[in-house]
Design a protein around this motif. Structure first.
Motif, mmCIF file in Angstrom:
data_model
loop_
_atom_site.group_PDB
_atom_site.id
_atom_site.type_symbol
_atom_site.label_atom_id
_atom_site.label_comp_id
_atom_site.label_asym_id
_atom_site.label_seq_id
_atom_site.Cartn_x
_atom_site.Cartn_y
_atom_site.Cartn_z
ATOM 1 N N GLN A 85 37.764 43.701 56.422
ATOM 2 C CA GLN A 85 38.984 43.372 55.464
ATOM 3 C C GLN A 85 38.595 43.201 54.001
ATOM 4 N N LEU A 86 37.561 43.647 53.761
ATOM 5 C CA LEU A 86 37.271 43.527 52.359
ATOM 6 C C LEU A 86 36.953 45.018 51.711
ATOM 7 N N ASP A 87 37.403 45.496 50.642
ATOM 8 C CA ASP A 87 36.917 46.428 49.795
ATOM 9 C C ASP A 87 36.628 46.156 48.562
ATOM 10 N N MET A 88 35.818 47.105 47.871
ATOM 11 C CA MET A 88 35.230 46.638 46.451
ATOM 12 C C MET A 88 35.519 47.656 45.589
ATOM 13 N N LEU A 89 35.787 47.538 44.344
ATOM 14 C CA LEU A 89 35.882 48.608 43.362
ATOM 15 C C LEU A 89 34.842 48.250 42.375
ATOM 16 N N THR A 90 33.828 48.893 42.255
ATOM 17 C CA THR A 90 32.828 48.657 41.225
ATOM 18 C C THR A 90 33.176 49.034 39.931
ATOM 19 N N ALA A 91 32.017 48.745 39.127
ATOM 20 C CA ALA A 91 32.659 49.102 37.502
ATOM 21 C C ALA A 91 32.479 50.327 37.315
ATOM 22 N N GLY A 92 31.697 51.198 37.733
ATOM 23 C CA GLY A 92 31.540 52.470 37.792
ATOM 24 C C GLY A 92 30.484 52.688 36.514
ATOM 25 N N ALA A 93 30.725 54.057 36.108
ATOM 26 C CA ALA A 93 29.938 54.377 34.837
ATOM 27 C C ALA A 93 30.186 53.529 33.544
ATOM 28 N N VAL A 94 29.253 52.879 32.988
ATOM 29 C CA VAL A 94 29.497 51.665 31.844
ATOM 30 C C VAL A 94 29.968 52.700 30.613
ATOM 31 N N PRO A 95 31.132 52.391 30.134
ATOM 32 C CA PRO A 95 31.884 52.936 29.130
ATOM 33 C C PRO A 95 31.457 52.566 27.773
ATOM 34 N N PRO A 96 31.708 53.325 26.720
ATOM 35 C CA PRO A 96 31.471 52.828 25.354
ATOM 36 C C PRO A 96 32.527 52.114 24.737
ATOM 37 N N ASN A 97 33.643 52.127 25.608
ATOM 38 C CA ASN A 97 34.719 51.114 25.229
ATOM 39 C C ASN A 97 35.319 50.306 26.214
#
Length: 204
Positions: A85-97
């Motif tokens: 019952q737990l999903d995660m959305l990680t930060a992904g590629a660190v953006p410049p903005n």
């Protein structure tokens, strides 16, 4: 959850004053606790210093929030299943903005879309004194939980951070006093009664 029964605590932001106070750990533990009863999505919105992907051993390059908002990945590719019952959305590629991405209408639309799929959406936000992202995140939320590291965060810094959120219209439902040295506190007589009463102290 009982802080305001008149409205659902659907989107909850977890933030702190500065890095290193344990807000990501609090967010993760809270997500696991809530997922024992309901469906939860945990989002790493700290696009400057993300930690959740590393803490949960997701492979480097796993698409996440930044990819989703920038349009380089689809929702189904970015949301990872952690538990039943737990999903995660990680930060992904660190953006410049980062702030520009988080302020994008795409993020707001995404939150509205997933509200139907989850009972609670927990957002791990950047600290208030590092950048202004947390104030922005609070505008998307129903409530905010503020993490303070015991014997580390100054009172003035915590007051400033909480004040900034309140000025931005945030609903702060509570504060977590984190990383308390229970034995040291007990010697000072600060928490000994509570811990003795509930059986947390060592038996004498």
């Amino acid at each position: 959850m009982l802080s305001d029964m008149s409205r659902p605590q659907k989107v909850i932001v977890i933030t702190s004053s500065v890095p290193g106070e344990g807000k990501s750990s609090v967010a993760a533990n809270m997500a696991f606790a809530l997922s024992q009863l309901q469906r939860v999505l945990l989002i790493d919105a700290d696009l400057r210093r993300p930690t959740l992907a590393r803490n949960f051993d997701f492979p480097v390059g796993t698409p996440g929030l930044a990819n989703l908002i920038s349009g380089t990945a689809k929702v189904e590719d970015c949301i990872q299943t952690v538990d039943s019952q737990l999903d995660m959305l990680t930060a992904g590629a660190v953006p410049p903005n980062p702030l520009e991405l988080l302020a994008s209408p795409r993020f707001a639309k995404f939150l509205e879309r997933v509200k139907d799929r989850y009972d609670h959406i927990l957002i791990d936000s950047p600290p208030t004194q590092a950048v202004s992202d947390a104030v922005l995140m609070a505008t998307y939320s129903d409530s905010v939980i503020y993490v303070i590291k015991s014997e580390s965060t100054s009172i003035s810094m915590a007051q400033k951070g909480v004040g900034q959120l309140l000025q931005g219209g945030a609903s702060i439902v509570g504060v977590v006093l984190n990383q308390v040295d229970v034995k040291k506190a007990a010697k000072k007589g600060e928490y000994s009664g509570y811990y003795d009463h509930y059986g947390y102290s060592e038996a004498k």
